[in-house]
Design an enzyme around this catalytic site. Sequence first.
Site, short mmCIF file in Angstrom:
data_model
loop_
_atom_site.label_atom_id
_atom_site.label_comp_id
_atom_site.label_asym_id
_atom_site.label_seq_id
_atom_site.Cartn_x
_atom_site.Cartn_y
_atom_site.Cartn_z
N SER A 141 50.88 -30.58 -3.76
CA SER A 141 49.95 -29.67 -3.73
C SER A 141 50.19 -28.95 -2.27
O SER A 141 50.66 -29.55 -1.51
CB SER A 141 48.48 -30.03 -3.92
OG SER A 141 47.53 -29.05 -3.64
N TYR A 154 41.42 -35.53 -1.72
CA TYR A 154 42.62 -34.97 -2.42
C TYR A 154 43.62 -34.60 -1.39
O TYR A 154 44.83 -34.88 -1.41
CB TYR A 154 42.02 -33.74 -3.06
CG TYR A 154 42.95 -33.22 -3.96
CD1 TYR A 154 43.64 -33.66 -5.12
CD2 TYR A 154 43.74 -32.03 -3.66
CE1 TYR A 154 44.45 -32.99 -5.95
CE2 TYR A 154 44.61 -31.17 -4.28
CZ TYR A 154 44.98 -31.71 -5.67
OH TYR A 154 45.87 -31.11 -6.32
#
Length: 258
Positions: A141, A154
């Site tokens: 990501s 995350y």
Amino acid sequence: MSLSGRGAVVTGGGRGIGAAVARALAVRGAALVVCARTSREIDAVAKELRAAGYPAHAVACDVSSEASVTAMAVEATKLLGTVDIVVNNAGISPSNPVKRLPLDEWNRTLAINATGTFLCTRAFLQGMIDRRWGRVINVASVAGLRGSQYIAAYTASKHAQVGFTRALAAEVAGQGITVNAICPGYVDTPMTEYSVSRIVEKTGASREEALERILATSPQHRLIRPEEIAHVAAMLCERDAEGINGETITIDGGAGWH
Ligand code: NDP
């Protein structure tokens, strides 16, 4: 059919980016195993691929469990013969400010996003080394490259996934194996829909306002399509991509430059 004869495992292959990657690899001739925890979703993807004439199987697996990954690897090897491509795509994206971040949410996020990538890669690595050919593609990501508010677990997990990518790329360089990370911005999948619903829940914004906040992070003012991630994953599997190793390929409409 540049990938014919190759076996590929795509984790988190039941929906979103993983399902798109599975389709892209199947179209190029790879035989597929898609895995995730929800059998109904992976069964549907495998069935759809088989109906289109591509070899595909569903194997239920929790990537955060070593025993589950070991069992999946045995089954995938039985079904495919060899596993030459591993796409570590399974992931979760909870959000919380650090002062309210529960330890179990932190641990679960790291276990699935980071440790899952390690376990699934390790399960197939020796075979790739023996055959002197392999592709490991980690769907990380932009959160693996920079920090944003309310997604510390995350972000840490995605930085770990990127770090693992770089370290393993160095370790296997020269053995016919490449290891790369794809770093998307917001993609049009159920995960982003969940992010929109969290903004609505936490701020009282309307769905449209919440989506607009997400779109505003992209200079292209749009969500990336899962097929755009799949396109790059498939490209990384091509023979002529063998010089790309240890890279992070950002697909976010250019947000890093604005
Ligand atoms: P989705 O939520 O749509 O799909 C996630 C997939 O991962 C599902 O198939 C899910 O299945 C699977 N999964 C989750 N936990 C586990 C587990 N413990 N074991 C096995 N499978 C699991 O997400 P996306 O398609 O959007 O995301 C895919 C990847 O892309 C993730 O790693 C995410 O972090 C990354 N990404 C996504 C972005 C986005 O905007 N959507 C942006 C940047 C990166 P099940 O729950 O049944 O196990």
